[in-house]
Design an enzyme around this catalytic site. Sequence first.
Site, PDB file in Angstrom:
ATOM      1  N   HIS A  46      10.046  89.047  11.875  1.00 49.99           N
ATOM      2  CA  HIS A  46       9.617  90.488  11.681  1.00 49.99           C
ATOM      3  C   HIS A  46      10.126  91.346  12.706  1.00 49.99           C
ATOM      4  CE1 HIS A  46       6.640  89.200   8.678  1.00 49.99           C
ATOM      5  NE2 HIS A  46       5.994  88.524   9.581  1.00 49.99           N
ATOM      6  N   LYS A  49      18.174  54.485  13.204  1.00 49.20           N
ATOM      7  CA  LYS A  49      18.487  54.900  14.214  1.00 49.20           C
ATOM      8  C   LYS A  49      18.729  56.396  14.068  1.00 49.20           C
ATOM      9  CE  LYS A  49      19.777  53.580  18.547  1.00 49.20           C
ATOM     10  NZ  LYS A  49      19.196  52.458  19.548  1.00 49.20           N
ATOM     11  N   GLN A  79      10.563  86.633  -1.592  1.00 50.65           N
ATOM     12  CA  GLN A  79      10.310  85.768  -2.753  1.00 50.65           C
ATOM     13  C   GLN A  79      11.419  86.290  -3.712  1.00 50.65           C
ATOM     14  OE1 GLN A  79       7.930  87.187  -1.142  1.00 50.65           O
ATOM     15  NE2 GLN A  79       6.172  85.528  -0.954  1.00 50.65           N
ATOM     16  N   THR A 110      18.925  48.513  15.486  1.00 49.46           N
ATOM     17  CA  THR A 110      19.428  49.686  15.536  1.00 49.46           C
ATOM     18  C   THR A 110      20.546  50.055  16.428  1.00 49.46           C
ATOM     19  OG1 THR A 110      17.819  50.243  17.234  1.00 49.46           O
ATOM     20  CG2 THR A 110      17.109  50.279  14.957  1.00 49.46           C
TER      21      THR A 110
END
Length: 310
Positions: free
Chosen positions: A267, A17, A239, A64
């Site tokens: 940006h 679920k 990075q 569920t």
Amino acid sequence: MSAEIVEGFKFEQRHGKDRVRVGRVWKDPSNGFHYFVEWNVGIRLLSNCLNSYVRDDNSDIVATDTMKNTVYVKAKECQEPLTAEAFAILLAKHFTSFYKQVCTAIVKIEEKPWKRIHVDGQPHRHGFELGSGKHLTEVILSKSGALKISSGIEGLALLKTTQSGFEGFIRDKYTLLPETRERMLATAVTATWRYSFESLHSIPSGPTYFTDSYSAVRKVLLDTFFGPPNVGVYSPSVQSTLYQMAKAVLNGFHDISSIHLKMPNLHFLPVNLPNPQNPSVVKFADDVYLPTDEPHGSIEASLSRIHSRM
């Protein structure tokens, strides 16, 4: 769950679920303070219910709807505030112990960053505001007792207006991006870290352990991204900053075996409107930008200890 051979095919299955949303309030009669969490719970059960797929026999299925109702019942049974990690463990223990058919439970929780507000410098007893970055956790618990716990943060919006650049990258006929040592750096960090605990017995007993760890990891991520308050720290690339953030977490927390970071480069494009008659009408000087997040760069990486498993 390992694959089963069914009618000449390899077959794997799980069911569960998603988006079970629950808000829980605890009221402390000793001081009148209320404590609040909002969770979005997802559950997956790996169970022996093959007959429901191939023989139209549902007698081994945990519905569920039952999973959804269990979330609310267990939230009600928790009489003291607890962490998202602790609630996920509680649910996983229930499903793997209560149902003989279930061999593994996977519980994911997103916690919204509600935090107590302060009015006139005083903490409000029952007032909260929404902060930045969702608290994430995933618990995988098997009936054998094998355990995996991950925590994380999603959508942690960070921005610094200087001390960032990008130079020396590959240039070819498709490259238009100019090199720079002065730019704005903005991102929305998603970080997920794996704890080294492999069984329920190895988890620290303190009720605030995971909350304290989450807050401490979050602080290390922020401190590494921004640097000292008076001078900052230069970022030669997203990075490089990502790696420094990941390394700082592993160096600072020995209970964490690995971390994955995703940092889109959101940006802010320099605005420079030339005018032949008056070149100074709008001339960019690291001050006017066009915010845009489409398209954006996507940078992600994982860092782990040599002998750990992500």
